[in-house]
Design an enzyme around this catalytic site. Sequence first.
Site, PDB file in Angstrom:
ATOM      1  N   CYS A 101       2.425   2.345   3.301  1.00 46.76           N
ATOM      2  CA  CYS A 101       3.629   1.663   3.783  1.00 46.76           C
ATOM      3  C   CYS A 101       4.874   2.271   3.150  1.00 46.76           C
ATOM      4  O   CYS A 101       5.889   2.467   3.814  1.00 46.76           O
ATOM      5  CB  CYS A 101       3.555   0.172   3.465  1.00 46.76           C
ATOM      6  SG  CYS A 101       2.026  -0.594   3.986  1.00 46.76           S
ATOM      7  N   CYS A 121       0.836  -1.198   0.000  1.00 43.32           N
ATOM      8  CA  CYS A 121       0.000   0.000   0.000  1.00 43.32           C
ATOM      9  C   CYS A 121       0.867   1.242   0.000  1.00 43.32           C
ATOM     10  O   CYS A 121       2.004   1.228   0.442  1.00 43.32           O
ATOM     11  CB  CYS A 121      -0.974   0.010   1.172  1.00 43.32           C
ATOM     12  SG  CYS A 121      -0.177   0.154   2.758  1.00 43.32           S
TER      13      CYS A 121
END
Lengths: 85, 334
Positions: free
Chosen positions: A13, A10
């Site tokens: 992150c 994602c």
Amino acid sequence: MKLQILGAGCAKCALLEQHAREAVTELGIDATIEKITDFGIIAQMGVIATPALAIDGVVKSTGRVLTADQIKVFISGGRFIPKHS
Amino acid sequence: MQIVWDFLQHQILGMAWLDAAFGSLLSFLRVDTAGRFGASVQFFLYDTSKIFILLTLLIFVISYIQSYFPPERTKKILGRFRGLGANVASALLGTLTPFCSCSSIPLFIGFTNAGLPVGVTFSFLISSPLVDLGAFILLISVFGAKIAAAYVVVGLVLAVAGGTLIDRLGMERHVVRFSAPSDALNFEQPEMSRQERHTYAKEQTLGTVRRVWLYVIGGVAIGALIHNWIPVEWIQSVLGKHNPFSVLIATVVGIPMYADIFGTIPIAEALYAKGVGLGTILSFMMAVTALSLPSMIMLSKVVKARLLATFIGIVTLGILVIGYTFNMLGFLFM
């Protein structure tokens, strides 16, 4: 010192990892940054909300994109106290 | 009382004054707002500003509330409930727990490892993207309190029923198991102070606006297109009340789409103005938000194909039932 970024796939992150790198560079310390994307390991560390940050094996924050400044406080051993703005 | 509520709905939440202001501005600039082009521009300016103002204010307040319900705590709370109560609690907490779909795998594993039934986890996963406090307020501003309340209630019922059914079907064995964490966890998460919650809410607001602004602008642009450029007859023939397949079409088109609820509302608003049935619109919004290709791909890593197919089937069926029921009972909401 070892910084671990937990979470996979994602944008959040990736952002947390980038902030961690900035924090390490700005403090000029010798630290490794490791990305943990294996869900088995993430589960084993007890993390259920990503992105998460662990320092030397201790989970410090979950489900949040910390800023570089916030990470710096964790690295220097303190608990993150926000500046009053 | 009625006057006060109408004022709240149209002027404060609906920001009709903003619409009027943009109308005057455009007339001042010699743009004909009665014409197609002018009307599109006015709709676009009004709707984007309205959504962004509400979005920013709402997310801040909601994030502050959400800071009290981190997923770790939700997991603990849910452990205290049994049976149907657990599904209801899970659906309700799904609306309060801050949760991004990219986090669904660790959350799923964490819930399962804590011994929560798989159906309870699914109640959470269905309600979390579907029913959202912010979306509720935005729906009041666009469609009025009755329709907004109906959306929330059927969304929660779908989450509870879907989760319960998954449990009843004995889907527990179709979950991919991961080893549980050891008891001695190295975990350091102190309770947040008031100031930390404040900072957290600000971060969340900025993060969310950054994440959804494109969906909102896209949604409003499509809404403006529907409003002023696509012939009413076309929309009526595909999604209108006289086409028995309207709900089916809206659901099938909506499922693979990945958009935020905030981007979906302007499209729904424009369709509603064109006389599309309430049920068809609810189905479309629910299909877009509850099921999406990225979330299915993610879930496929923690559940086996059989359970994934059951989940998609139950939610799709639920959305269809909701759509057809509301199209039949739509007159109650006029």
